[in-house]
Design an enzyme around this catalytic site. Structure first.
Site, PDB file in Angstrom:
ATOM      1  N   ASP A   1       3.453  16.469 -10.549  1.00  0.00           N
ATOM      2  CA  ASP A   1       3.573  15.704  -9.305  1.00  0.00           C
ATOM      3  C   ASP A   1       2.544  14.578  -9.263  1.00  0.00           C
ATOM      4  O   ASP A   1       1.917  14.332  -8.232  1.00  0.00           O
ATOM      5  CB  ASP A   1       3.387  16.639  -8.107  1.00  0.00           C
ATOM      6  CG  ASP A   1       3.880  16.010  -6.803  1.00  0.00           C
ATOM      7  OD1 ASP A   1       4.710  15.083  -6.875  1.00  0.00           O
ATOM      8  OD2 ASP A   1       3.436  16.438  -5.724  1.00  0.00           O
TER       9      ASP A   1
ATOM     10  N   GLY B   1       2.097  20.926   2.745  1.00  0.00           N
ATOM     11  CA  GLY B   1       0.817  21.120   3.407  1.00  0.00           C
ATOM     12  C   GLY B   1       0.315  19.894   4.124  1.00  0.00           C
ATOM     13  O   GLY B   1       0.743  18.764   3.854  1.00  0.00           O
TER      14      GLY B   1
ATOM     15  N   GLY C   1       1.903  16.318   3.243  1.00  0.00           N
ATOM     16  CA  GLY C   1       2.943  16.378   2.235  1.00  0.00           C
ATOM     17  C   GLY C   1       4.004  17.393   2.611  1.00  0.00           C
ATOM     18  O   GLY C   1       4.009  17.932   3.722  1.00  0.00           O
TER      19      GLY C   1
ATOM     20  N   GLY D   1      -3.989  13.516   5.634  1.00  0.00           N
ATOM     21  CA  GLY D   1      -2.879  13.445   4.693  1.00  0.00           C
ATOM     22  C   GLY D   1      -1.867  14.529   4.974  1.00  0.00           C
ATOM     23  O   GLY D   1      -2.177  15.564   5.556  1.00  0.00           O
TER      24      GLY D   1
ATOM     25  N   LYS E   1      -6.685  21.882   3.058  1.00  0.00           N
ATOM     26  CA  LYS E   1      -5.243  21.784   2.894  1.00  0.00           C
ATOM     27  C   LYS E   1      -4.595  23.038   3.471  1.00  0.00           C
ATOM     28  O   LYS E   1      -4.745  24.130   2.942  1.00  0.00           O
ATOM     29  CB  LYS E   1      -4.882  21.640   1.416  1.00  0.00           C
ATOM     30  CG  LYS E   1      -3.379  21.551   1.167  1.00  0.00           C
ATOM     31  CD  LYS E   1      -3.092  21.415  -0.319  1.00  0.00           C
ATOM     32  CE  LYS E   1      -1.602  21.370  -0.607  1.00  0.00           C
ATOM     33  NZ  LYS E   1      -1.320  21.264  -2.055  1.00  0.00           N
TER      34      LYS E   1
ATOM     35  N   VAL F   1      -3.438  18.023   5.271  1.00  0.00           N
ATOM     36  CA  VAL F   1      -4.827  17.990   4.855  1.00  0.00           C
ATOM     37  C   VAL F   1      -5.674  17.445   5.998  1.00  0.00           C
ATOM     38  O   VAL F   1      -5.384  16.384   6.543  1.00  0.00           O
ATOM     39  CB  VAL F   1      -5.021  17.132   3.590  1.00  0.00           C
ATOM     40  CG1 VAL F   1      -6.477  17.178   3.137  1.00  0.00           C
ATOM     41  CG2 VAL F   1      -4.108  17.626   2.473  1.00  0.00           C
TER      42      VAL F   1
END
Length: 882
Positions: free
Chosen positions: A722, A600, A597, A595, A617, A602
């Protein structure tokens, strides 16, 4: 005529039998639909009665207001409405398990791990012939005796079980995983484990198995029948005797063999080389003697070798260089002799090498000291190495710890050491190093402990040592001279030492009791300045010193403010280093990226020899706001404890191998990924199935429960800020966990204003619990329509909220995610349900979407509170299942 009569008799008899069979089946089906369902409900209520403490109120839903299939932790089959799973993991429950659990005859899964259940496991569980997975680890259960022939997974770790290995265990011939670790089992291991032909994982770690007798490990031969065995963990017991050659007959698929912390003697058998799929071999802390066999080089896939604290002698075989994938080697505290083979330099993936406390001699090979992959540590202390420290030590740019103390090394400390900029621990004491401390060591920006004592070093103590982040500095028993600095570590008498042969030192802080340094004047005793300037020369340094102290204090305070958040978190959880995280994620490999974002990335990681899968993360500190995000997440995670919030394991704030700041958070790994990946799978993603209506409802309840907790039931009101499907993660049972608190804000108790009142999100609102509910409402609409709120169709004033609102109530079935309708209609057809059931489906979807519209209303005061959302969703679920 006779044959005609005979035919009629046979026909009549068959008709009678048919009617009897029909009657039996009919009565059986009636019983299955009524009596047995009620039996399940009553059994669950008795189970609840034996729970003395339920601090999270997880069993509060176990009452007549809900069908028992809707109770928390209970899963039923869709056709018969019988209990198929009882999952109450990590709920802090205290009590014992009722024998009535044996009446839940459709149970396939019982997971009660990480609670405080005690007493015995009722033998009635043995009646559950459908049971496939039983997990009771991390409780306080005690005299085990089960017969479960269809069991696939049995987890009994971290309890208080006593007695011998249950002989009935071998009857569970379908077992794939058997974990009995962390108990008080004792005695021998039976040889009838050969019956467990499908066994893949056997963990008997940390018990009292064995009796220090020669035949303790004879059962290993019987495991040769377990041809699928991949992990064999026997560490932390009392096994004695020699390691048998029959170990070579274990499964060719064996990947993990852990035998540490026993009383095993003899030598490592040559046959060990036959286990050519081994990834981890650990025999540490035993009484193994003899040589390391040359056949060790056949273990071409080996990554971790642990043989510390034994009596192993002889030379390290050069064949070890054939194992090019080695990452960790621990052979400390043995009696190894001779030189380190240069072939070890072929192991270019080596991250940690520990050979301390042996009898190794000769020079340290350049091929080894130059392995640039070394990162966790290189420990060669307490041997008999001679010659200089090779300058190729400068290749260790990623090394965290280097210890070569207690040898006979000579020459100067190589200036190339300054290239090891991420070193945190450097120990060179107890050698014959000479000359001055090289100025290049001022590049060790991450150094915390430095020991140069008991050498022949000379010259002045460099001022730059006081500017390094040292917590411990030992310069004792050398031949230093001149003034001792007073800044940094030199200002803390308990953090440094200069005692011993350093007889020509002077100055320093008062507790050293060193003589004052003489004032040096030019030749002919002429003063360098007029008398009138002397007061100025005295005052000016004092003013400058005070200014410097003020600046240091100011920066230290700012630094403490920046690090206090992570320090508190690290004090609360186990600490972890950058090198460990690098190793856990295979150097942050793109193949481990799960993942990404704004602030960060992951990664999936593996800790503790692969026993613990985690999500790491890593903060993108180059992004503006990433540090603030890290601080916010640390602040929030310190006080959160809820089953529907992502579980934090630890945090890391350090330097990477380039000397740059590094920050990361380590979370519990969620094997089913994010809700977003289920709602919008890419072509590269393969999902086992779509989320059903009931599963989506359950996830919606989980997320709402998490919001209700952070809004109303934790120490301070917290706004997530969020909330979206990519921040909702799903575990093995598709239970939802809300994560990513990087934008979270604390709220004032009386004004409902956050610690950053100007921060806005959602529809341009200020931070508030109502704004969180707006995000939740949009997510609820996305879950049941399958449409993202950012799709191109939603432009100007036409939004997902309006799209659903305009469709209510008459056109609901036209906007709902088609996969939900298709699956539900298929279920209705299979069960031959009529139009009434279809109307119930429509009503359910209408209620859900109406709830989403209310939560995402334009005006904050019109939105529903999270607690009421939970109640409404439970009502909707109950109405649909009736």
């Amino acid at each position: 005529m006779a044959s005609s009569n005979m035919f009629r008799r046979v026909l009549n008899l068959s008709l009678i039998l048919s009617w009897l069979l029909f009657a039996m089946n009919f009565s059986g089906s009636v019983a299955a639909a009524s009596f047995t369902n009620e039996t399940d409900r009553q059994a669950l209520l008795v189970f609840k009665d034996l729970i003395r403490e339920d601090p999270l109120a997880v069993l509060s839903s176990w009452n007549d207001s809900l069908h028992f299939c809707e109770w928390k932790g209970v899963t039923c089959g869709r056709q018969h409405q019988r209990v198929t799973a009882l999952v109450l993991v990590s709920q802090n429950l205290v009590g014992s398990v009722s024998p009535q659990i044996g009446r839940l005859t459709f149970l396939r899964k019982i997971h009660l791990n990480n609670n405080s259940f005690h007493g015995t496991i009722p033998p009635d569980i043995g009646q559950l012939f459908r049971l496939q997975s039983l997990s009771l680890c991390q409780n306080s259960f005690r005299d085990l005796g089960l017969t479960l022939p269809n069991l696939n997974y049995l987890y009994l770790g971290a309890n208080k079980f006593l007695g011998s290995f249950p002989p009935s265990m071998a009857n569970a011939s379908r077992l794939l995983i058997l974990d009995m670790s962390g108990n008080d089992f004792a005695g021998p291991i039976p040889t009838n484990l050969r019956n467990l032909r499908d066994l893949k994982y056997l963990n008997l770690n940390n018990n009292r198995f064995g009796s220090s007798k020669p035949d303790d490990l004879s059962f290993i031969g019987s495991l040769a029948n377990c041809t699928n065995l991949r992990d064999l963990i026997l560490s932390g017991n009392q096994f004695g005797g020699v390691l048998p050659g029959s170990i070579a007959n274990l499964s060719s698929k064996l990947e993990t063999l852990l035998l540490g912390w026993n009383k095993i003697s003899g030598s490592i058998p040559q046959e060990i080389g036959n286990l050519n799929n081994l990834y981890i071999l650990a025999i540490q802390d035993n009484m193994i003697s003899g040589n390391i066999p040359e056949s060790i080089g056949k273990l071409s896939k080996l990554q971790q070798l642990g043989i510390v604290i034994n009596n192993i002698s002889g030379k390290i075989p050069p064949s070890i260089g054939n194992i090019t994938g080695l990452s960790l080697v621990g052979a400390a505290k043995n009696m190894l002799e001779g030189s380190i083979p240069a072939e070890l330099g072929n192991c270019t993936n080596l991250q940690g090498l520990d050979l301390k406390s042996n009898r190794l001699t000769g020079m340290i090979p350049e091929q080894v000291i130059g392995i640039s992959s070394l990162s966790i540590g290189l420990f060669l202390d307490l041997n008999e190495f001679t010659g200089p420290l090779p300058s190729l030590v400068g290749n260790l740019k990623n090394l965290g710890a280097l210890s070569i103390s207690g040898n006979k090394l000579t020459g100067e400390i190589p200036s190339a050491l300054g290239s090891c900029q991420v070193l945190e621990y450097l120990d060179l004491h107890g050698n014959f190093f000479e000359g001055a401390i090289p100025s290049s060591l001022d590049q060790l920006k991450g150094i915390q402990q430095l020991d140069l004592s008991q050498n022949n070093l000379s010259g002045q103590i460099p001022e730059f040592l006081g500017k390094l982040p040292l917590m411990l500095l030992n310069l004792s028993h050398n031949m230093f001279e001149g003034e001792v600095p007073k800044v940094g570590v030199f200002n803390n008498i308990s953090a440094f030492s200069v005692v011993g042969k350093n007889m020509k030192l002077c100055g320093g802080i008062q507790p050293l009791h060193l003589p004052a340094c003489p004032i040096k004047f030019p030749k002919k005793n002429k003063r360098p300045f007029p008398d009138k300037m002397i007061p100025l020369l005295i005052i000016l340094p004092i003013v400058l010193l005070l200014a410097c102290l003020f600046l240091i204090f100011y920066r230290l305070k700012k630094y403490q403010q920046r690090t206090s958040h992570v320090s508190l978190l690290e004090n609360q959880y186990p600490k972890i280093t950058y090198a460990e995280l690098l190793h856990a994620t295979n150097k942050f490999s793109p193949s481990n990226l799960i993942g990404e974002g704004r602030y960060g990335s992951v990664y999936k990681g593996s800790l503790n020899f692969g026993e613990h899968i985690v999500a790491v993360k890593v903060l993108k500190l180059q992004e503006h706001g990433a540090n603030k995000s890290f601080t916010a997440e640390c602040d929030v995670l310190r006080i959160l404890r809820h089953r529907n919030l992502i579980k934090i394991i630890t945090a890391c704030s350090s330097l990477d191998f380039k000397g740059k700041d590094f920050k990361a958070l380590v979370f519990e790994f969620m094997p089913n990924g994010s809700l977003d990946s289920w709602l919008h799978p890419t072509q590269a993603e393969v999902q086992g199935s779509n989320l059903t209506l009931v599963q989506r409802l359950s996830i919606a309840i989980d997320v709402a429960s998490a919001l209700d907790y952070i809004h109303h039931h934790c120490e301070m009101t917290i706004c997530h800020c969020d909330l979206k499907p990519s921040n909702v993660l799903l575990d093995d049972d598709l239970c939802a966990h809300v994560g990513d608190f990087g934008l979270a804000r604390f709220m004032s108790a009386n004004t409902n204003l956050s610690n950053n009142a100007h921060f806005k999100y959602g529809m341009g609102e200020e931070v508030s619990t109502e704004a969180d509910m707006y995000s939740y409402g949009i997510m609820l609409l996305e879950m049941f329509t399958g449409k993202r709120p950012t799709e191109s169709m939603f432009i100007d004033n036409f939004s997902l909220h309006n799209y659903v609102m305009f469709a209510l109530p008459d056109h609901v079935m036209e906007i709902v995610d088609s996969t939900i309708i298709l699956e539900e209609l298929e279920g209705l057809n299979k069960n031959r349900r009529g139009e009434g059931e279809f109307a119930k489906l429509k009503s359910c979807l209408e209620s859900i979407l109406q709830l989403g519209v209310i939560c995402s209303a334009k005006l904050p005061h019109e939105r529903m509170d999270s607690g009421n959302v939970v109640k409404e969703l439970h009502r909707i679920t109950k109405a649909y299942n009736e």
